[in-house]
Design a protein around this motif. Structure first.
Motif, PDB file in Angstrom:
ATOM      1  N   MET A   1       0.844  -1.191   0.000  1.00 31.36           N
ATOM      2  CA  MET A   1       0.000   0.000   0.000  1.00 31.36           C
ATOM      3  C   MET A   1       0.883   1.247   0.000  1.00 31.36           C
ATOM      4  O   MET A   1       1.903   1.288   0.674  1.00 31.36           O
ATOM      5  N   TYR A   3       0.682   5.858  -0.809  1.00 33.18           N
ATOM      6  CA  TYR A   3      -0.220   7.006  -0.931  1.00 33.18           C
ATOM      7  C   TYR A   3       0.481   8.166  -1.637  1.00 33.18           C
ATOM      8  O   TYR A   3       0.208   9.329  -1.363  1.00 33.18           O
ATOM      9  N   HIS A  12      -6.315   6.550  -4.181  1.00 27.99           N
ATOM     10  CA  HIS A  12      -5.855   5.188  -3.946  1.00 27.99           C
ATOM     11  C   HIS A  12      -6.961   4.311  -3.351  1.00 27.99           C
ATOM     12  O   HIS A  12      -7.899   4.810  -2.732  1.00 27.99           O
ATOM     13  N   GLU A  13      -6.766   3.027  -3.519  1.00 29.97           N
ATOM     14  CA  GLU A  13      -7.586   2.040  -2.824  1.00 29.97           C
ATOM     15  C   GLU A  13      -6.815   1.598  -1.588  1.00 29.97           C
ATOM     16  O   GLU A  13      -5.819   0.874  -1.693  1.00 29.97           O
ATOM     17  N   PHE A  14      -7.246   2.041  -0.418  1.00 31.94           N
ATOM     18  CA  PHE A  14      -6.553   1.714   0.827  1.00 31.94           C
ATOM     19  C   PHE A  14      -7.112   0.457   1.498  1.00 31.94           C
ATOM     20  O   PHE A  14      -6.806   0.185   2.648  1.00 31.94           O
ATOM     21  N   GLY A  17      -8.518   0.234   5.204  1.00 32.30           N
ATOM     22  CA  GLY A  17      -7.945   1.306   6.007  1.00 32.30           C
ATOM     23  C   GLY A  17      -8.973   2.243   6.603  1.00 32.30           C
ATOM     24  O   GLY A  17      -8.718   2.907   7.603  1.00 32.30           O
ATOM     25  N   ASN A  18     -10.173   2.311   5.991  1.00 33.29           N
ATOM     26  CA  ASN A  18     -11.192   3.205   6.552  1.00 33.29           C
ATOM     27  C   ASN A  18     -12.167   2.455   7.458  1.00 33.29           C
ATOM     28  O   ASN A  18     -13.215   2.979   7.813  1.00 33.29           O
TER      29      ASN A  18
END
Length: 382
Positions: A1, A3, A12-14, A17-18
């Motif tokens: 990953m 950023y 980005h596709e985290f 992460g959220n």
């Protein structure tokens, strides 16, 4: 990953992460589908192909449904009927455009726009009607075996944040190998060689896209009407050139679409990557010339090969780090083949902006439908 940001906004596709939280932005992107048209170009080989079946099946899952799904099809006369019947089997508001219909050929010829055809012309024919039907247009190919409906949401998300143009990017890693060869081994070293010699904003813009040759993008209807499409495989680069003029750095974004698995082409021949490289080169070099860059053609192939050699060393290290197979000699052989494509672009045969077109989108819809009008349930709108 990671950023890291580029000169354009990079979304980005985290992953998790959220915490899996639903965001206002995600909700806005989902809602935006209802005001968007989707363009999915196909050729005869896509008829009932597993990849195209997946793409259309995923589009069926979109809620709300898009305003329309335009399918510009280039197919032989005996296949267009079965193609339409197959598309009608999906619960989608499809509008089929037969791109090599006699009526289309006559319409373009009468307007002085006859000549070469290919993917770019097919997409252009759909862009006008799509921009008339919706506030935003999403374009993507039908050969991605990893396609997901969420890609439409992700491409539209930047448009809900006041960006005008959104481009997808993704990793091309399959069968324990690096793919995306035309981008990795032709586009990227060619842009690097131009950047090494020219401090020009257009070169910075072209170099900011992580997968410039991706077929997936979204645009406001206004920007879609202002695209001058190269007729064949230069479409993606030509689109970036016009997006630079309309949206610029501040109005452009790119979004992470994860990992894609596409159909693959052979390298050699006019229908392989070698032939595609000539059209990509012509489109790219025309764009930079239009913005004041002199490519210095007498030294450009040599500079391209040097940049490509450096990248191959980097790809070899990356492949080894990830336990992937890698063939440096084969990749350098491709470099040599692609270097033959680097020359001044020929006559400009791009199609005009729809804002300047000599006919209306409705004329295309009529010319592309030589069959008798019919409806199946509420699904077909053509």
């Amino acid at each position: 990953m990671e950023y890291v940001q580029e000169r354009i906004a990079t979304l980005h596709e985290f992953g998790e992460g959220n915490g899996g939280r639903e965001t206002d932005l995600a909700s806005n992107a989902v809602a935006a589908v209802a005001d968007a048209a989707v363009v999915v170009p196909m050729t005869g080989r896509e008829l009932e192909s597993p990849a195209a079946e997946r793409v259309l099946g995923e589009l069926e899952r979109l809620e709300p449904a898009p305003e329309a799904v335009f399918v510009p099809v280039r197919a032989e006369p005996e296949r267009i009927g079965p193609f339409r019947d197959w598309l009608d089997s999906f619960a989608l508001p499809t509008r089929v455009l037969w791109c090599n219909a006699p009526g289309i050929d006559a319409l373009l010829a009468d307007a002085g726009l006859g000549g070469e055809f290919g993917k770019g012309r097919d997409v252009w024919l759909a862009l006008g009607p799509a921009a008339d039907a919706a506030d935003a247009v999403v374009v993507h190919d039908a050969d991605a075996r990893s396609y997901e409906a969420a890609h439409v949401h992700r491409l539209l998300a930047p448009l809900t944040m006041a960006f005008e143009f959104s481009k997808g990017y993704y990793a091309r890693v399959e069968r324990d190998r690096l793919y995306g060869r035309l981008f990795r081994l032709f586009y990227e070293p060619l842009v690097r060689s131009l950047a090494d010699a020219h401090d020009a904003p257009i070169v910075d813009y072209l170099g900011a896209f992580r997968y410039a040759l991706a077929g997936e993008f979204a645009a406001t209807a206004d920007l879609a009407r202002r695209l001058r499409a190269p007729r064949a495989w230069g479409l993606e680069v030509g689109t970036l050139g016009d997006a630079y003029e309309v949206a610029g750095f501040g109005g452009s974004a790119q979004v992470d679409l994860g990992r894609h698995e596409h159909d693959h082409r052979a390298v050699a021949g006019d229908t392989g990557l070698e032939g595609m490289s000539r059209e990509v080169a012509a489109a790219l070099l025309r764009v930079v010339e239009e913005h004041g860059v002199d490519p210095a053609y007498e030294t450009l192939p040599e500079r391209y090969l040097s940049a490509g050699d450096e990248l191959i060393d980097q790809y070899r290290a990356d492949a080894a780090f990830n336990g992937l197979e890698y063939d440096p000699a084969g990749e350098r052989n491709q470099l040599a083949r692609y270097a033959e494509s680097i020359s001044p672009p020929g006559p400009d045969a791009r199609l005009p902006r729809w804002t300047d077109a000599p006919f209306e989108p409705a004329d295309v819809l009529a010319a592309a439908r030589p069959w008798r009008e019919r409806r199946i349930g509420s699904r077909s709108q053509d």
